[in-house]
Write a protein that holds these residues in place. Structure first.
Motif, PDB file in Angstrom:
ATOM      1  N   ALA A 195     -47.372  89.711  30.768  1.00  0.00           N
ATOM      2  CA  ALA A 195     -48.213  90.131  29.721  1.00  0.00           C
ATOM      3  C   ALA A 195     -48.658  91.608  29.805  1.00  0.00           C
ATOM      4  O   ALA A 195     -48.480  92.171  28.736  1.00  0.00           O
ATOM      5  CB  ALA A 195     -49.465  89.283  29.994  1.00  0.00           C
ATOM      6  N   LEU A 196     -48.517  92.170  30.873  1.00  0.00           N
ATOM      7  CA  LEU A 196     -48.884  93.536  30.987  1.00  0.00           C
ATOM      8  C   LEU A 196     -47.887  94.425  30.953  1.00  0.00           C
ATOM      9  O   LEU A 196     -48.004  95.766  30.599  1.00  0.00           O
ATOM     10  CB  LEU A 196     -49.707  93.952  32.388  1.00  0.00           C
ATOM     11  CG  LEU A 196     -51.088  93.149  32.591  1.00  0.00           C
ATOM     12  CD1 LEU A 196     -51.589  93.687  33.880  1.00  0.00           C
ATOM     13  CD2 LEU A 196     -52.099  93.610  31.412  1.00  0.00           C
ATOM     14  N   THR A 197     -46.648  93.923  30.804  1.00  0.00           N
ATOM     15  CA  THR A 197     -45.623  94.664  30.665  1.00  0.00           C
ATOM     16  C   THR A 197     -44.602  94.509  29.356  1.00  0.00           C
ATOM     17  O   THR A 197     -44.549  95.315  28.675  1.00  0.00           O
ATOM     18  CB  THR A 197     -44.465  94.642  31.829  1.00  0.00           C
ATOM     19  OG1 THR A 197     -44.276  93.062  31.981  1.00  0.00           O
ATOM     20  CG2 THR A 197     -45.026  95.195  33.339  1.00  0.00           C
ATOM     21  N   PHE A 198     -44.414  93.136  29.214  1.00  0.00           N
ATOM     22  CA  PHE A 198     -44.162  92.899  27.840  1.00  0.00           C
ATOM     23  C   PHE A 198     -44.738  93.110  26.755  1.00  0.00           C
ATOM     24  O   PHE A 198     -44.272  93.523  25.637  1.00  0.00           O
ATOM     25  CB  PHE A 198     -43.261  91.381  27.997  1.00  0.00           C
ATOM     26  CG  PHE A 198     -42.992  90.594  26.735  1.00  0.00           C
ATOM     27  CD1 PHE A 198     -41.510  90.780  26.592  1.00  0.00           C
ATOM     28  CD2 PHE A 198     -43.864  89.949  25.753  1.00  0.00           C
ATOM     29  CE1 PHE A 198     -41.122  90.448  25.257  1.00  0.00           C
ATOM     30  CE2 PHE A 198     -43.082  89.785  24.699  1.00  0.00           C
ATOM     31  CZ  PHE A 198     -41.901  89.839  24.342  1.00  0.00           C
ATOM     32  N   GLY A 199     -46.039  93.214  26.792  1.00  0.00           N
ATOM     33  CA  GLY A 199     -46.994  93.163  25.733  1.00  0.00           C
ATOM     34  C   GLY A 199     -46.747  94.535  25.334  1.00  0.00           C
ATOM     35  O   GLY A 199     -46.630  94.795  24.041  1.00  0.00           O
ATOM     36  N   PRO A 200     -47.097  95.697  26.204  1.00  0.00           N
ATOM     37  CA  PRO A 200     -47.107  97.022  25.573  1.00  0.00           C
ATOM     38  C   PRO A 200     -45.653  97.456  25.096  1.00  0.00           C
ATOM     39  O   PRO A 200     -45.470  98.223  24.154  1.00  0.00           O
ATOM     40  CB  PRO A 200     -47.598  97.743  26.985  1.00  0.00           C
ATOM     41  CG  PRO A 200     -48.235  96.879  27.629  1.00  0.00           C
ATOM     42  CD  PRO A 200     -47.563  95.650  27.201  1.00  0.00           C
ATOM     43  N   GLY A 201     -44.634  97.122  25.976  1.00  0.00           N
ATOM     44  CA  GLY A 201     -43.246  97.214  25.424  1.00  0.00           C
ATOM     45  C   GLY A 201     -42.776  96.723  24.095  1.00  0.00           C
ATOM     46  O   GLY A 201     -42.311  97.560  23.212  1.00  0.00           O
ATOM     47  N   PHE A 202     -43.199  95.656  23.875  1.00  0.00           N
ATOM     48  CA  PHE A 202     -42.853  94.949  22.583  1.00  0.00           C
ATOM     49  C   PHE A 202     -43.620  95.438  21.586  1.00  0.00           C
ATOM     50  O   PHE A 202     -43.176  95.652  20.340  1.00  0.00           O
ATOM     51  CB  PHE A 202     -42.985  93.463  22.760  1.00  0.00           C
ATOM     52  CG  PHE A 202     -42.716  92.632  21.442  1.00  0.00           C
ATOM     53  CD1 PHE A 202     -41.396  92.297  21.222  1.00  0.00           C
ATOM     54  CD2 PHE A 202     -43.832  92.227  20.676  1.00  0.00           C
ATOM     55  CE1 PHE A 202     -41.305  91.650  19.675  1.00  0.00           C
ATOM     56  CE2 PHE A 202     -43.530  91.448  19.593  1.00  0.00           C
ATOM     57  CZ  PHE A 202     -42.265  91.310  19.148  1.00  0.00           C
ATOM     58  N   GLY A 203     -44.978  95.734  21.935  1.00  0.00           N
ATOM     59  CA  GLY A 203     -45.776  96.148  20.996  1.00  0.00           C
ATOM     60  C   GLY A 203     -45.267  97.766  20.522  1.00  0.00           C
ATOM     61  O   GLY A 203     -45.376  98.218  19.248  1.00  0.00           O
ATOM     62  N   PHE A 204     -44.846  98.388  21.375  1.00  0.00           N
ATOM     63  CA  PHE A 204     -44.532  99.943  20.884  1.00  0.00           C
ATOM     64  C   PHE A 204     -43.277  99.831  19.947  1.00  0.00           C
ATOM     65  O   PHE A 204     -43.162 100.478  18.662  1.00  0.00           O
ATOM     66  CB  PHE A 204     -44.219 100.578  22.228  1.00  0.00           C
ATOM     67  CG  PHE A 204     -43.482 101.937  21.780  1.00  0.00           C
ATOM     68  CD1 PHE A 204     -44.049 103.079  21.526  1.00  0.00           C
ATOM     69  CD2 PHE A 204     -42.116 101.826  21.810  1.00  0.00           C
ATOM     70  CE1 PHE A 204     -43.450 104.456  20.993  1.00  0.00           C
ATOM     71  CE2 PHE A 204     -41.183 103.250  21.463  1.00  0.00           C
ATOM     72  CZ  PHE A 204     -42.205 104.255  21.183  1.00  0.00           C
ATOM     73  N   ILE A 205     -42.429  98.985  20.291  1.00  0.00           N
ATOM     74  CA  ILE A 205     -41.031  98.711  19.253  1.00  0.00           C
ATOM     75  C   ILE A 205     -41.503  98.281  17.977  1.00  0.00           C
ATOM     76  O   ILE A 205     -41.010  98.795  16.967  1.00  0.00           O
ATOM     77  CB  ILE A 205     -40.193  97.973  20.071  1.00  0.00           C
ATOM     78  CG1 ILE A 205     -39.445  98.767  21.411  1.00  0.00           C
ATOM     79  CG2 ILE A 205     -38.971  97.657  19.192  1.00  0.00           C
ATOM     80  CD1 ILE A 205     -38.626  97.674  22.305  1.00  0.00           C
ATOM     81  N   LEU A 206     -42.262  97.249  18.084  1.00  0.00           N
ATOM     82  CA  LEU A 206     -42.575  96.499  16.901  1.00  0.00           C
ATOM     83  C   LEU A 206     -43.794  97.297  16.007  1.00  0.00           C
ATOM     84  O   LEU A 206     -43.591  97.457  14.792  1.00  0.00           O
ATOM     85  CB  LEU A 206     -42.958  95.313  17.066  1.00  0.00           C
ATOM     86  CG  LEU A 206     -43.322  94.150  15.945  1.00  0.00           C
ATOM     87  CD1 LEU A 206     -42.067  93.887  15.093  1.00  0.00           C
ATOM     88  CD2 LEU A 206     -43.959  92.784  16.252  1.00  0.00           C
TER      89      LEU A 206
END
Length: 713
Positions: free
Chosen positions: A595-606
């Protein structure tokens, strides 16, 4: 969410990711043309895919290597059984085993055996039998059947050849006679010893497992199980489990009375050697007490030793088993943590009139004695709270014996598996788990709804046409919208899925070399895709962000993809030595990391896409909202076990401790519990029955009687 649904979503995500990756690569190539040969790039891409497929096939071949899998399993069984042996024998004098006499009774065919023998002779005799080797270890309660089974496993592993079968101990109460033995064994190897399912199935199919079924007498609540009893059905299931044209080799432990009842109804396996465990003779009890007690003060135990050698004295029978003898030594070797003086005098044992009084007396003092020995400073819960909490669990296990299947599953009467304890609170943990799933999915759904409202509000028709930015935003919302619908369905799945498919196999822990390699490969591929997609977005919209920003968030995206894939994969087993808490702990840790890695990474791209397509939406706001959506996605689709376990803890407030796993492990360290695979078990069935019958600790009246004798040393 079921394993099949998760696999479908994962494949869909991979397909969408490949499309986005290809689109990003084409966009970069068309916007920044260079001397790049597309044909050569295509061949390179195909070569990379073929290399990945070849690596994956090599991993599959390695997982089906029977000898390598057998060596791995034997090493793990040896590690765990050594730990259980030391725990059962106690800390002080842990190398001292009461070597009682064993009596051999072949029951069929041309089998022959010496009339009696010692512990070493039992292992040698079993190894010398012709196939199929079939043992039944019978004895009275507390005679040391489990210790003998563990000793037998260790001695068989000590002289094991690469082609020999691996002895695997399994609790009889965990066997469902309606499930094929092959399936049951494969699940046990995966859940208990962390083998991959393909590896476990390969070992079972190659007939490399020797089942050691411990505690057959504990599967029924009656002392005289008949032909239709569950114990008889378990034996028939084992009888039908064949090794090629022959019956399978096996080892079974059972109390004498129950096994005699099964023999009378002809419900026992054929061609077995029955080994009866003898009682502790006076001279062996004398030697054991002298070996494990203080040699500087031999007179403390002199009254007990004299009573053991006296004809007709109650202690000769009351302490006639290794369990009772170990119980007495544990209780009367307790010392005051400040003065070092003994708290009790063994002479009290000579004053009881019958065996039941000795039993009640020793069991009533066992918990405070073991807690004082494990934590002299008094850390942790008190003896009274420990007694009350363990009594709740003991009462639950007693209620499971003879209980009809609970939602289609037979509940164990001996095993305390953390993520399978929730039936103690009925269906309330299911309700709480569904509410937790709803709470975790609402933030993600709220973000999608807010973006949809903002996108619809900016839709304008100019000359009969929609603006390109609004159309792009709506198209971009398509995938998050579909995911949001899936999130809303997750609470219903959490309620409908009574038994998670993951609780049979546990979760993969990144401990083995192959697992680490796979995680690295998954992470690198996902990180490269994330970095490329982020860089393409930055270059496309011409934002002022430096290129290292998409690289960082791409790495976070890759780590989250690898961690989430490893943590949510129900195909792996959790093996963390002798620690049944590893399954729940691994579930929580993998979910938090993802959650703490995928969330920010996915959030930035999207988020960058939405910030550029929608007016008045800053990059920071869009990235933050998308990060919340990503974290909500991971938390909502996390495995069922942690949510159900949280619901169980909330539903048992006041009856059990909040940190139940830590409490049970403290009891294990104190010698009150033992570990069998991923389950805690009471040190002895007699202790479990005593706690179920006495939910409250004994009053201080008994201690007042004892204190009259504590003026010595």
């Amino acid at each position: 969410m079921t394993r099949r649904t998760k696999a479908w979503w994962f494949r869909a995500g991979v397909a969408i990711g490949m499309v986005m990756l290809t689109a990003a690569a084409l966009r970069l190539w068309t916007r920044y043309p260079g001397d790049v040969d597309p044909v050569g790039g295509g061949f390179a891409l195909v070569g990379t895919v073929l290399a990945v497929i070849s690596w994956w096939q090599a991993q599959r071949v390695a997982d089906t290597d029977v000898q390598a899998a057998g060596i791995l399993l034997a090493r793990r069984v040896l590690t765990e059984e050594r730990a259980q042996r030391a725990q059962l024998l106690g800390g002080k004098g842990s190398d001292v085993v009461i070597d009682v006499d064993f009596f051999f009774r072949p029951t069929g065919g041309s089998l022959s055996a010496p009339p009696s023998g010692t512990l070493t002779q039992v292992a040698d005799y079993f190894r010398g039998l012709r196939e199929p080797r079939r043992f039944v270890i019978a004895g009275v309660a507390g005679s040391g059947k489990t210790v003998l089974a563990i000793e037998l496993v260790l001695k068989l592993l000590a002289g094991r050849q690469p082609d020999d079968r691996v002895p695997v101990r399994i609790s009889a109460t965990s066997i469902d006679p309606d499930v094929p033995v092959r399936t049951m064994l494969a699940r046990h190897l995966t859940a208990t010893y962390g083998l991959k399912p393909v590896m476990a199935r390969t070992l079972v199919a190659a007939e490399k497992i020797l089942p050691v079924v411990d505690g057959l007498d504990e599967v029924d609540e009656t002392d005289e199980p008949g032909y239709g009893s569950r114990a008889a059905r378990v034996l028939r299931a084992l009888e039908d489990y064949e090794h090629g044209p022959d019956r399978c080799s096996l080892i079974v432990t059972c109390r004498t009375g129950q096994y005699d009842a099964l023999v009378a109804d002809r419900a026992v396996p054929r061609g077995v050697v029955r080994v009866d465990v003898g009682t502790v003779t006076s001279d062996k009890a004398w030697r054991f007490i002298q070996a494990v007690t203080d040699q500087e003060d031999p007179d403390r135990w002199r009254p007990v030793l004299d009573a053991l050698t006296r004809d007709g004295h109650v202690l000769a029978d009351a302490l006639g088993t290794p369990w009772r003898l170990t119980l007495a030594v544990s209780v009367y070797e307790e010392r005051d943590p400040l003065t070092g003086r003994y708290v009790r005098s063994p002479e009290v044992l000579t004053e009881f009139a019958d065996q039941s009084s000795v039993r009640e007396h020793l069991l009533g003092l066992f918990i405070p004695a073991r807690l004082a020995a494990a934590a002299p400073a008094g850390k942790g819960p008190t003896a009274e709270r420990t007694h009350a909490w363990l009594a709740v669990l003991a009462g639950y296990l007693r209620g499971n014996v003879g209980r009809p299947p609970f939602h289609g599953r037979v509940l164990s009467g001996t095993d305390l598996v953390l993520h399978q304890l929730w039936p103690l609170a009925g269906d309330r943990p299911r309700v709480v788990g569904a509410l937790v799933a709803l709470a975790t999915c609402l933030p993600g759904v709220g973000v999608v709804v807010a973006l949809a409202v903002l996108a619809v509000s900016q839709v304008h028709i100019v000359d009969g046409r929609l603006t390109g930015a609004a159309v792009g935003a709506l198209m971009l919302l398509l995938l998050p919208g579909v995911v949001a619908v899936g999130l809303l369905l997750e609470p219903f799945r959490a309620w409908r899925e009574v038994w998670s498919t993951a609780d049979e196999a546990g979760f993969r822990r990144l401990r083995r070399v192959r697992d680490r390699r796979k995680a690295v490969v998954d992470g690198v591929l996902a990180a490269l895709g994330g970095c490329l997609a982020g860089a393409a977005v930055v270059m496309e919209f011409g934002t002022a962000l430096p290129l290292w920003v998409p690289v960082v968030f791409g790495l976070l995206f890759g780590i989250g993809m690898a961690t989430g894939r490893g943590g949510q994969n129900g195909d792996g087993g959790s093996w963390d030595g002798a620690d049944p808490r590893a399954i729940i702990r691994g579930d929580v840790v993998s979910t938090l990391v993802a959650a703490l890695t995928f969330g920010p990474g996915f959030g930035f791209i999207l988020g960058i896409w939405f910030a550029e397509l929608l007016d008045g939406l800053s990059v920071a706001t869009a990235a933050t909202g998308s990060a919340v959506f990503g974290m909500s996605l991971v938390a909502s689709w996390s495995p069922l076990l942690a949510r159900r376990y949280l619901g169980f803890l909330l539903s048992t407030r006041g009856r059990l401790p909040w940190r139940l796993g830590r409490f049970l492990h403290r009891c294990y360290d104190a010698g009150l519990l033992r570990i069998s695979g991923v389950a805690y078990q009471f040190r002895h069935r007699e202790l479990q029955d005593y706690l179920a019958e006495h939910p409250l600790p004994p009053k201080n009246a008994t201690n007042d009687q004892i204190n009259a004798h504590t003026g010595i040393r």
